[in-house]
Design a protein around this motif. Structure first.
Motif: not given
Length: 167
Positions: A59-72
């Motif tokens: 879940r934390r990894e998915a949230e990190g990826m979501r944040d990264e994708y949002g930033r990108r």
């Protein structure tokens, strides 16, 4: 009638035997049943804890990826806006350049046309002078009755045109 005391009798050897049987049964069940079941439950509890921790990590990894994708995605949008702005500026510069070139071309065409018109006017004036000269000579020779030579005729025509103000 049987008395209640007779129904419940306490025989010590039987009681000792029952207590010993109970202790043996308890230790046997503890060894055979309770320990394996307890170990199974502990292992199952540990497995569930590990799965929960793994799920939390995912879940934390998915949230990190979501944040990264949002930033990108924001970076990509900013880049797209910048590219569109650059394209608009280039298009405006090209439009201004094309318009300036068109204006220069039209001015050159107008100047050339004016020059051509001046040449045509000069040619027309020269032709008109020549025709007027011929007519004047014909009229003058008819009046005078004598035909003068061509050189004198041309000189007279030039003098007549100059005096008439056609130069």
């Amino acid at each position: 009638m049987v008395r209640a005391v007779e129904l419940i009798s306490f025989e010590i050897p039987t009681m000792v035997f029952v207590i010993i049987n109970m202790l043996i049964l308890y230790f046997f069940l503890k060894k055979v049943l309770f320990k394996p079941v307890t170990r199974f439950m502990e292992k199952r509890t540990e497995a569930i804890k590990e799965q929960i921790e793994g799920a939390d990590g995912l879940r934390r990894e998915a949230e990190g990826m979501r944040d990264e994708y949002g930033r990108r995605l924001q970076e990509i949008k900013a880049e797209a806006d910048r590219i569109l702005g650059d394209a608009r500026m280039r298009a405006e510069r090209e439009y201004a350049g094309i318009m300036a070139n068109a204006k220069e071309d039209s001015e050159r065409l107008m100047e050339r046309t004016k020059g051509d018109m001046a040449l045509e006017r000069d040619k027309a004036v020269a032709e008109a002078k020549a025709q007027i000269g011929v007519l004047a000579i014909v009229a003058a020779s008819g009046l005078v009755g004598a035909n003068l030579d061509d050189e004198r005729n041309a000189a007279l025509v030039r003098k007549f045109i100059d005096e008439a103000g056609m130069t």
